[in-house]
Design a protein around this motif. Structure first.
Motif, PDB file in Angstrom:
ATOM      1  N   SER A 229     -13.941 -24.353  23.301  1.00  0.00           N
ATOM      2  CA  SER A 229     -13.514 -24.847  21.999  1.00  0.00           C
ATOM      3  C   SER A 229     -13.269 -26.357  22.037  1.00  0.00           C
ATOM      4  O   SER A 229     -13.478 -27.056  21.053  1.00  0.00           O
ATOM      5  CB  SER A 229     -12.245 -24.112  21.624  1.00  0.00           C
ATOM      6  OG  SER A 229     -11.983 -24.242  20.297  1.00  0.00           O
ATOM      7  N   PHE A 231     -14.735 -28.595  24.286  1.00  0.00           N
ATOM      8  CA  PHE A 231     -15.837 -29.461  24.696  1.00  0.00           C
ATOM      9  C   PHE A 231     -17.148 -29.246  23.946  1.00  0.00           C
ATOM     10  O   PHE A 231     -18.011 -30.103  23.975  1.00  0.00           O
ATOM     11  CB  PHE A 231     -16.064 -29.337  26.209  1.00  0.00           C
ATOM     12  CG  PHE A 231     -14.869 -29.810  26.986  1.00  0.00           C
ATOM     13  CD1 PHE A 231     -14.627 -31.163  27.140  1.00  0.00           C
ATOM     14  CD2 PHE A 231     -13.956 -28.910  27.517  1.00  0.00           C
ATOM     15  CE1 PHE A 231     -13.504 -31.612  27.836  1.00  0.00           C
ATOM     16  CE2 PHE A 231     -12.841 -29.349  28.208  1.00  0.00           C
ATOM     17  CZ  PHE A 231     -12.614 -30.699  28.372  1.00  0.00           C
ATOM     18  N   PRO A 233     -19.165 -29.167  20.586  1.00  0.00           N
ATOM     19  CA  PRO A 233     -19.046 -29.441  19.151  1.00  0.00           C
ATOM     20  C   PRO A 233     -19.665 -28.320  18.322  1.00  0.00           C
ATOM     21  O   PRO A 233     -20.712 -27.797  18.677  1.00  0.00           O
ATOM     22  CB  PRO A 233     -19.812 -30.750  18.959  1.00  0.00           C
ATOM     23  CG  PRO A 233     -20.590 -30.964  20.193  1.00  0.00           C
ATOM     24  CD  PRO A 233     -20.116 -30.049  21.256  1.00  0.00           C
ATOM     25  N   ARG A 234     -18.972 -27.915  17.246  1.00  0.00           N
ATOM     26  CA  ARG A 234     -19.480 -26.807  16.434  1.00  0.00           C
ATOM     27  C   ARG A 234     -20.815 -27.143  15.796  1.00  0.00           C
ATOM     28  O   ARG A 234     -21.619 -26.270  15.529  1.00  0.00           O
ATOM     29  CB  ARG A 234     -18.478 -26.469  15.331  1.00  0.00           C
ATOM     30  CG  ARG A 234     -17.274 -25.781  15.882  1.00  0.00           C
ATOM     31  CD  ARG A 234     -16.320 -25.399  14.798  1.00  0.00           C
ATOM     32  NE  ARG A 234     -15.080 -24.967  15.406  1.00  0.00           N
ATOM     33  CZ  ARG A 234     -14.013 -24.599  14.736  1.00  0.00           C
ATOM     34  NH1 ARG A 234     -14.022 -24.637  13.419  1.00  0.00           N
ATOM     35  NH2 ARG A 234     -12.936 -24.213  15.352  1.00  0.00           N
ATOM     36  N   GLU A 235     -21.047 -28.432  15.564  1.00  0.00           N
ATOM     37  CA  GLU A 235     -22.293 -28.826  14.895  1.00  0.00           C
ATOM     38  C   GLU A 235     -23.524 -28.341  15.655  1.00  0.00           C
ATOM     39  O   GLU A 235     -24.515 -27.975  15.061  1.00  0.00           O
ATOM     40  CB  GLU A 235     -22.400 -30.358  14.749  1.00  0.00           C
ATOM     41  CG  GLU A 235     -21.707 -30.918  13.526  1.00  0.00           C
ATOM     42  CD  GLU A 235     -20.206 -30.885  13.684  1.00  0.00           C
ATOM     43  OE1 GLU A 235     -19.755 -30.915  14.847  1.00  0.00           O
ATOM     44  OE2 GLU A 235     -19.495 -30.809  12.678  1.00  0.00           O
ATOM     45  N   THR A 271     -15.325 -22.262   5.927  1.00  0.00           N
ATOM     46  CA  THR A 271     -15.689 -23.682   5.972  1.00  0.00           C
ATOM     47  C   THR A 271     -17.168 -23.885   6.321  1.00  0.00           C
ATOM     48  O   THR A 271     -17.676 -24.988   6.200  1.00  0.00           O
ATOM     49  CB  THR A 271     -14.830 -24.466   6.992  1.00  0.00           C
ATOM     50  OG1 THR A 271     -15.087 -23.919   8.285  1.00  0.00           O
ATOM     51  CG2 THR A 271     -13.366 -24.377   6.681  1.00  0.00           C
TER      52      THR A 271
ATOM     53  N   TYR B  96      -9.610 -36.348  17.766  1.00  0.00           N
ATOM     54  CA  TYR B  96     -10.773 -35.994  18.585  1.00  0.00           C
ATOM     55  C   TYR B  96     -11.289 -34.600  18.179  1.00  0.00           C
ATOM     56  O   TYR B  96     -12.472 -34.360  18.074  1.00  0.00           O
ATOM     57  CB  TYR B  96     -10.351 -36.001  20.065  1.00  0.00           C
ATOM     58  CG  TYR B  96     -11.317 -35.317  20.994  1.00  0.00           C
ATOM     59  CD1 TYR B  96     -12.451 -35.986  21.448  1.00  0.00           C
ATOM     60  CD2 TYR B  96     -11.108 -33.998  21.397  1.00  0.00           C
ATOM     61  CE1 TYR B  96     -13.347 -35.342  22.290  1.00  0.00           C
ATOM     62  CE2 TYR B  96     -12.000 -33.363  22.238  1.00  0.00           C
ATOM     63  CZ  TYR B  96     -13.120 -34.036  22.685  1.00  0.00           C
ATOM     64  OH  TYR B  96     -13.999 -33.396  23.496  1.00  0.00           O
ATOM     65  N   LEU B  99     -13.307 -34.543  14.955  1.00  0.00           N
ATOM     66  CA  LEU B  99     -14.705 -34.927  15.111  1.00  0.00           C
ATOM     67  C   LEU B  99     -15.537 -33.779  15.642  1.00  0.00           C
ATOM     68  O   LEU B  99     -16.640 -33.521  15.204  1.00  0.00           O
ATOM     69  CB  LEU B  99     -14.795 -36.092  16.099  1.00  0.00           C
ATOM     70  CG  LEU B  99     -14.489 -37.439  15.489  1.00  0.00           C
ATOM     71  CD1 LEU B  99     -14.640 -38.502  16.534  1.00  0.00           C
ATOM     72  CD2 LEU B  99     -15.436 -37.691  14.332  1.00  0.00           C
ATOM     73  N   LYS B 100     -14.979 -33.087  16.637  1.00  0.00           N
ATOM     74  CA  LYS B 100     -15.703 -31.967  17.242  1.00  0.00           C
ATOM     75  C   LYS B 100     -15.964 -30.869  16.218  1.00  0.00           C
ATOM     76  O   LYS B 100     -16.963 -30.175  16.270  1.00  0.00           O
ATOM     77  CB  LYS B 100     -14.878 -31.368  18.393  1.00  0.00           C
ATOM     78  CG  LYS B 100     -14.996 -32.161  19.662  1.00  0.00           C
ATOM     79  CD  LYS B 100     -16.182 -31.675  20.472  1.00  0.00           C
ATOM     80  CE  LYS B 100     -16.371 -32.490  21.716  1.00  0.00           C
ATOM     81  NZ  LYS B 100     -17.518 -33.312  21.786  1.00  0.00           N
ATOM     82  N   ARG B 101     -14.999 -30.678  15.294  1.00  0.00           N
ATOM     83  CA  ARG B 101     -15.122 -29.559  14.355  1.00  0.00           C
ATOM     84  C   ARG B 101     -15.765 -29.967  13.043  1.00  0.00           C
ATOM     85  O   ARG B 101     -16.108 -29.116  12.237  1.00  0.00           O
ATOM     86  CB  ARG B 101     -13.735 -28.961  14.082  1.00  0.00           C
ATOM     87  CG  ARG B 101     -13.188 -28.348  15.328  1.00  0.00           C
ATOM     88  CD  ARG B 101     -11.884 -27.655  15.136  1.00  0.00           C
ATOM     89  NE  ARG B 101     -11.430 -27.173  16.442  1.00  0.00           N
ATOM     90  CZ  ARG B 101     -10.372 -26.457  16.653  1.00  0.00           C
ATOM     91  NH1 ARG B 101      -9.609 -26.133  15.634  1.00  0.00           N
ATOM     92  NH2 ARG B 101     -10.043 -26.072  17.854  1.00  0.00           N
ATOM     93  N   GLY B 102     -15.891 -31.248  12.798  1.00  0.00           N
ATOM     94  CA  GLY B 102     -16.471 -31.703  11.537  1.00  0.00           C
ATOM     95  C   GLY B 102     -15.399 -31.778  10.458  1.00  0.00           C
ATOM     96  O   GLY B 102     -14.788 -30.762  10.130  1.00  0.00           O
ATOM     97  N   GLN B 104     -13.765 -31.747   6.966  1.00  0.00           N
ATOM     98  CA  GLN B 104     -14.112 -31.190   5.655  1.00  0.00           C
ATOM     99  C   GLN B 104     -13.611 -32.132   4.559  1.00  0.00           C
ATOM    100  O   GLN B 104     -12.415 -32.409   4.484  1.00  0.00           O
ATOM    101  CB  GLN B 104     -13.426 -29.834   5.439  1.00  0.00           C
ATOM    102  CG  GLN B 104     -13.762 -28.787   6.468  1.00  0.00           C
ATOM    103  CD  GLN B 104     -15.190 -28.293   6.321  1.00  0.00           C
ATOM    104  OE1 GLN B 104     -15.646 -28.038   5.220  1.00  0.00           O
ATOM    105  NE2 GLN B 104     -15.883 -28.207   7.436  1.00  0.00           N
ATOM    106  N   PHE B 107     -12.738 -28.863  -0.157  1.00  0.00           N
ATOM    107  CA  PHE B 107     -12.056 -27.645   0.270  1.00  0.00           C
ATOM    108  C   PHE B 107     -11.335 -27.018  -0.908  1.00  0.00           C
ATOM    109  O   PHE B 107     -10.577 -27.676  -1.607  1.00  0.00           O
ATOM    110  CB  PHE B 107     -11.033 -27.974   1.369  1.00  0.00           C
ATOM    111  CG  PHE B 107     -10.474 -26.761   2.030  1.00  0.00           C
ATOM    112  CD1 PHE B 107     -11.183 -26.103   3.009  1.00  0.00           C
ATOM    113  CD2 PHE B 107      -9.236 -26.263   1.651  1.00  0.00           C
ATOM    114  CE1 PHE B 107     -10.675 -24.971   3.620  1.00  0.00           C
ATOM    115  CE2 PHE B 107      -8.720 -25.133   2.261  1.00  0.00           C
ATOM    116  CZ  PHE B 107      -9.436 -24.489   3.242  1.00  0.00           C
ATOM    117  N   THR B 178      -8.613 -26.334  10.885  1.00  0.00           N
ATOM    118  CA  THR B 178      -9.743 -26.944  10.191  1.00  0.00           C
ATOM    119  C   THR B 178      -9.311 -28.346   9.738  1.00  0.00           C
ATOM    120  O   THR B 178      -8.314 -28.481   9.047  1.00  0.00           O
ATOM    121  CB  THR B 178     -10.091 -26.125   8.933  1.00  0.00           C
ATOM    122  OG1 THR B 178     -10.295 -24.784   9.330  1.00  0.00           O
ATOM    123  CG2 THR B 178     -11.316 -26.654   8.234  1.00  0.00           C
TER     124      THR B 178
END
Lengths: 330, 233
Positions: A229, A231, A233-235, A271, B96, B99-102, B104, B107, B178
């Motif tokens: 989770s 390291f 990236p979800r993208e 999301t 940080y 950024l990793k999760r994007g 939103q 919403f 999120t």
């Protein structure tokens, strides 16, 4: 003898790892850059890793404890005969009844494992035990209501319920062996049937064993989940989701590595705005059935061969339902 | 030290340290860094069960049973997350993760609409809103917020192109956080203290909605302390 060898091998590995860590620390110390450790600790990645690991544990432990207590109580208070009398004996009927047990004990994914193990041990048909194991985290009032809150759509709630229901019954019937001993891993339980002990003590002793064994594996699983989770990236997974087949597959993988609680995953799924509904539903079913932290707890409670069979069949069934569903549901 | 060789000693220690850990996070309120308030009753139930297990295990201490290597390994595994916690002392999720999760920037869920019906605090001419409320209003009733003066609190995330105000929305725990964000239009004043990524700030300014995208034209950005509730629910 086998145990002793295993212990020796593990000792060797640990001594080796310990020596490497000692060498690394010695090296940092000699190079005079010990203060760098402070910077490492302050690194956002380490912070995120720690927060996510602790979050999964703080969320999971109370449910494992509640599950262990229910499991201990079932074992001590309800006799095998009673269970056999009231529970349907057929594969199909027991799987259907067990998949609705979540309305009686709405425990989260972590809590249902000790309960299902105990139910199978008590002699309910194995198909029922497996379908209880897979369905409870999804088919319960809290999860279904939170899905409605997240999506405000009855279609999604019904879709999630239906796919989870079909999948858990199908797999329950498909992989259930006749003999419960093919599923249950024997672990050392201390004086469970000591007649001199009070009922409360017996319940607590059973719960202790369940908690220690499953808690240990939850820690290992949660550590892996938080590494992923933090390291990955979800993208990376979301960008390959444009294709229908790939989108189902990538959502299955994402749900496995994220290890979210079934009460919360709907809000995260919501999301992923650009994904088809079916992929979101598969995400919300695959997670509570086979996330990485659960996989470790499965291996603690059940025999390895059975767990492998369970995981492969859940993965393939969900993939197939997902593909068919995404063509029906537009 | 015969007791150190007892299997029950290590098991009791596991129950004891987790009992103390859960007790301390619920007393200090620090559990909020990790999970939502909704979990508080479950944590309390967990504490009670841990206490009963601890007492039951202490009773067993009288009957000596020699510990194995695996018991000590189990004990170390249980100890690992708590030692990590003591060393790292985390405070809140940094940007940080956002950024990793994007991040939103749009919403809207049912509970956002519900939160908009609650009484909104007013500070001077500014309405105090959360990022979640701003995004919800911008999507559902843009006419009610476009051009209005507001105050919003959050963490700073900036790069060469963008300056954003970010806050994490959590449903159950930090694993499902999120990141919600609003773009801020702001000319940094050279004389003022520099604002960096992950700083907590309050932004005063006007809302502007263009092509369905919401942003705040900031008049003032003030650094603040980490709020007691770093996340939105």
């Amino acid at each position: 003898m086998k145990e002793l060898n295993k212990e020796r091998n593990l000792k060797k590995v640990l001594i080796f790892l310990g020596a490497i860590i000692a060498l690394v620390i010695l090296n940092i110390w000699q190079s005079g850059s010990f203060y760098k450790l402070n910077q490492i600790i302050k690194n956002p990645k380490i912070q995120v890793f720690t927060i996510i690991l602790l979050a999964i544990l703080i969320e999971g432990f109370p449910f494992i404890l509640i599950g262990s207590l229910i499991s201990g109580s079932i074992d001590v208070l309800i006799s095998e005969e009673k269970f056999k009398k009231f529970f349907p004996k057929g594969k199909f009927s027991s799987a259907i009844v067990a998949s609705f047990f979540g309305f009686l004990f709405p425990v989260c994914s972590c809590g249902e494992i000790p309960v299902s193990r105990r139910l199978i041990k008590k002699g309910i048909p194995t198909a029922g035990g497996i379908s209880y194991l897979l369905a409870t985290a999804i088919i319960n009032p809290i999860t279904l209501f939170s899905t409605y809150l997240a999506f405000s759509s009855l279609k999604i709630v019904f879709g999630r319920f239906l796919v989870a229901f079909i999948c858990s019954i199908f797999i329950g019937i498909l992989i259930a062996p006749k003999d419960k001993n093919e599923i249950l891993k024997e672990y050392e339980e201390e004086h469970p049937d000591d007649e001199n002990l009070s009922k409360i003590d017996r319940i607590l002793f059973h719960s202790e064993d369940d908690f220690i064994i499953m808690g240990k594996y939850l820690i290992i699983g949660a550590t892996l989940a938080s590494i992923f989770s933090t390291f990955i990236p979800r993208e990376v997974l979301l960008t390959i989701s444009k294709n229908k087949i790939l989108s189902i597959l990538s959502m299955q993988i994402l749900s496995i590595i994220l290890s979210l609680c079934s009460y919360a995953d709907a809000f995260v799924a919501n999301t992923f705005t650009y994904l088809p509904d079916m992929s979101k539903i598969i995400f919300m079913i695959s997670g509570p059935m086979m996330s990485i932290s659960l996989i470790f707890v499965y291996f603690a409670a059940f025999k390895g061969k059975f767990v492998k069979k369970l995981l492969i069949s859940v993965f393939l069934t969900l993939f197939t339902i997902g593909i068919i569903g995404s063509f029906i549901m537009r | 030290m015969k007791v150190l060789k007892s299997k029950h000693f290590y098991k009791s220690m596991i129950f004891l340290i987790y009992f103390l850990f859960f007790l301390s996070i619920s007393f200090t309120g620090n559990f909020k860094i990790f999970v939502k308030k909704f979990y508080f009753p479950y944590i309390i139930i967990g504490i009670l069960i841990l206490l009963s297990l601890l007492l039951a295990e202490i009773k067993k201490l009288k009957r000596f049973k020699e510990t194995s290597f695996f018991d000590i390994l189990t004990f170390c595994i249980f100890l690992f997350p708590l030692i990590l916690l003591i060393i790292v002392k985390p405070t809140t999720l940094p940007t940080y993760t956002a950024l990793k999760r994007g991040i939103q920037t749009e919403f809207l869920t049912q509970d956002v609409l519900k939160s908009l019906q609650e009484k909104i605090e007013i500070e001077g001419k500014y309405k105090k809103l959360t990022i979640k409320q701003v995004l919800g209003l911008a999507k559902s009733k843009p006419e009610q917020i476009d051009g209005k003066d507001i105050i919003v609190e959050g963490m700073v995330y900036k790069n060469e192109r963008k300056f954003m105000l970010v806050r994490f929305l959590i449903t159950c725990c930090a694993a499902d956080a999120t990141p919600l964000g609003i773009e801020i239009e702001y000319k940094e004043n050279g004389e003022k203290e520099e604002i960096r990524n992950d700083d907590w700030v309050k932004v005063r300014g006007k809302v502007k909605i263009e092509n369905d995208k919401v942003k705040i034209i900031a008049e003032e950005i003030i650094k603040t302390e980490l709020p007691s509730n770093p996340y939105l629910y």
